[in-house]
Design an enzyme around this catalytic site. Structure first.
Site, PDB file in Angstrom:
ATOM      1  CG  PHE A 178      -1.903   1.204   1.107  1.00 19.34           C
ATOM      2  CD1 PHE A 178      -3.043   1.110   0.320  1.00 19.34           C
ATOM      3  CD2 PHE A 178      -1.646   2.404   1.753  1.00 19.34           C
ATOM      4  CE1 PHE A 178      -3.921   2.189   0.183  1.00 19.34           C
ATOM      5  CE2 PHE A 178      -2.521   3.490   1.621  1.00 19.34           C
ATOM      6  CZ  PHE A 178      -3.655   3.382   0.841  1.00 19.34           C
ATOM      7  CG  ASP A 269       5.459   3.871   1.819  1.00 22.44           C
ATOM      8  OD1 ASP A 269       5.482   4.591   2.841  1.00 22.44           O
ATOM      9  OD2 ASP A 269       4.448   3.705   1.122  1.00 22.44           O
ATOM     10  CE  LYS A 298      -1.352   6.014   7.308  1.00 23.89           C
ATOM     11  NZ  LYS A 298      -0.888   5.071   6.295  1.00 23.89           N
TER      12      LYS A 298
HETATM   13  C1  LIG Z   1      -1.085   5.294   4.794  1.00 28.07           C
HETATM   14  C2  LIG Z   1       0.017   4.958   3.903  1.00 28.07           C
HETATM   15  C3  LIG Z   1       0.263   5.704   2.733  1.00 28.07           C
HETATM   16  C4  LIG Z   1      -0.630   6.816   2.295  1.00 28.07           C
HETATM   17  O1  LIG Z   1      -0.597   7.883   3.195  1.00 28.07           O
HETATM   18  P1  LIG Z   1      -1.742   8.992   3.166  1.00 28.07           P
HETATM   19  O2  LIG Z   1      -1.319   9.984   4.204  1.00 28.07           O
HETATM   20  O3  LIG Z   1      -3.035   8.310   3.495  1.00 28.07           O
HETATM   21  O4  LIG Z   1      -1.767   9.588   1.816  1.00 28.07           O
HETATM   22  C5  LIG Z   1       1.361   5.368   1.972  1.00 28.07           C
HETATM   23  N1  LIG Z   1       2.164   4.354   2.323  1.00 28.07           N
HETATM   24  C6  LIG Z   1       1.965   3.630   3.431  1.00 28.07           C
HETATM   25  C7  LIG Z   1       2.916   2.531   3.777  1.00 28.07           C
HETATM   26  C8  LIG Z   1       0.870   3.892   4.259  1.00 28.07           C
HETATM   27  O5  LIG Z   1       0.649   3.145   5.333  1.00 28.07           O
END
Ligand SMILES: *Cc1c(COP(=O)(O)O)cnc(C)c1O
Length: 452
Positions: A178, A269, A298
């Protein structure tokens, strides 16, 4: 819609009055609840009501959150308190409304909220310096964003500008990944349900099974053989949304070696795993692997401000030196967000929250394993690192029932409409042992009450 300005004015004034109140009375609470449910049905998206119904019992779908209660809990409009084991999908690492973060943002707001957009703004420079020191290896320059999606988007663009003139255009992501839902980030995201309605996405993205280094190696090799060389591998060190999936111990190190061998960039990420969540400041530190680009968001804004960052080595970031306007955002790195992020890092260090996450996380994991023992017919596995914990059930239905039961007990967990098979437990890193014990006891009683 008619332009009834007077009515709009009065409605907005009423809402402002409610916002200003420390407490609301019963009449006000009922009005807010009705407005919220109607507003979602008529003007936001009725699908959210259907979702809330699916994860709650009886009328509880209409629970409306209103205030925080200490660092680890929040209270709904009717005064029911919940232990926040969802933690906003990992935004509350330093707890809800940490006083130091609130103070930094308020102090900054009292002086200047957003910047001119043209002069040099000091907090951005100071935060970038802190990040260069805090992040591993040669990660050095920071681009600031407002969300995880934007952090990933920036990372993809940095990799593209670095690799395009070398003829490398392929991006390898992983199954169950994700990375967000903008067209670029979604190209890296793996879930077919999120992607299919929007195909075709950005060209050149391929997905390889997460954790499978042999497959990754074969894919790199095949890409090189057919002239579609890999520009970058994009990966979460531990998959969050995919259901807390922890790769084999040497996976990230092997990815690093593959990238070095093929001169591809490695993008981590760490939007969900960063800022202490897994028991180190950044998850990659567990494996002593340094990426070329790291994405944060986040918890980066301390659960107070939306904030993210993309940090890269000088080699990669230097492509943006000549024209810093090549990739920009109006609000990214604004003074309020930077103040929040600087305070957040200060708190993580002062309260040793990454260490705390490691310590309380491994104890909590063991307690959760105890709580589910004897329910092997319903619970497949409890796994996690630090305070990123997943409970995997035999099927979606059991996941739903457990989320519902826990919510009834005043505990919020992430049992999503998309993947209820694994529910995530990601509380603030400040959660107490007492609260963890409450969660385990509630889980015991919910599981005992479930008919097969
Ligand atoms: C939540 C998340 C995203 C997206 O972040 P948003 O602030 O919702 O745009 C991207 N990568 C990872 C691993 C995430 O958990």
């Amino acid at each position: 819609m008619s332009q009834n300005c007077e009515a709009i004015y009065e409605y907005s004034a009423k809402v402002l009055d409610l916002i200003s109140k420390a407490d609301v009375d019963q009449t006000e609470a009922s009005w807010i609840t009705k407005q919220t449910v109607e507003g979602f049905r008529e003007y936001v998206n009725p699908g959210f009501l259907a979702y809330r119904k699916s994860v709650t019992k009886g009328g509880q779908y209409a629970s409306v959150e209103w205030r925080d209660s200490g660092p680890n809990c929040f209270i709904d409009l009717h005064g029911k308190e919940y232990i926040d084991c969802l933690g906003g999908f990992g935004i509350y690492n330093v707890g809800h409304r940490h006083p130091k973060v609130i103070k930094a943002v308020k102090d900054q707001m009292d002086r200047q909220a957003l910047h001119s957009q043209d002069l040099l703004d000091p907090l951005r420079a100071m935060l970038a310096k802190i990040l260069a020191e805090l992040t591993p290896g040669d990660l050095k320059y920071s681009f600031f964003t407002n969300s995880g999606t934007e952090s990933v988007e920036a990372a993809i663009k940095m990799a593209k500008i670095h690799q395009n003139n070398k003829g490398k255009h392929t991006f390898l992501a992983t199954t169950r990944a994700f990375h967000g839902k903008s067209i670029g980030a979604l190209s890296g995201t793996a879930k077919s349900g999120f992607r299919k309605p929007f195909l075709p996405l950005v060209g050149g993205f391929r997905h390889v099974a997460f954790g499978d280094i042999d497959m990754m190696q074969k894919t790199m090799q095949a890409c090189a053989m057919v002239g579609e060389d890999v520009a970058a591998i994009l990966v979460e060190p531990i998959q969050g949304e995919g259901g807390v999936i922890i790769p084999p111990d040497d996976y990230l190190r092997n990815l690093r070696e593959l990238c070095d061998q093929y001169e591809a960039l490695l993008i981590f990420d760490e939007v969900q795993t960063g800022m202490g969540r897994t028991g180190k400041m950044f998850c990659s530190e567990h494996y002593q692997v340094v990426p070329d680009i790291m994405c944060l968001a986040k918890a980066f804004g301390g659960g107070v401000m939306p904030a993210g960052a993309t940090i890269a080595s000088e080699k990669v970031f230097a492509n943006l030196f000549e024209n810093p306007f090549l990739h920009t955002t109006t609000f990214g790195g604004n003074p309020l967000a930077c103040a929040a992020a600087i305070a957040t890092i200060n708190v993580l260090l002062e309260e040793r929250l990454p260490e705390r996450a490691a310590e309380i996380g491994s104890w909590f994991l063991a307690e959760l394993k105890n709580a589910v023992s004897g329910h092997e017919d319903k619970v497949l596995e409890v796994r996690g690192k630090g305070l990123l914990i997943g409970l995997e059930f035999l099927n979606d239905q059991i996941g739903y029932e457990v989320s519902k039961g826990l919510f009834d007990h005043g505990i919020l967990v992430a049992g999503t409409l998309i993947n209820a098979k694994t529910i995530r437990i990601e509380p603030p890193l400040t959660i107490t042992r007492e609260q963890c014990t409450k969660v385990c006891n509630a889980l015991r009683s919910v599981l005992a009450g479930l008919t097969k």
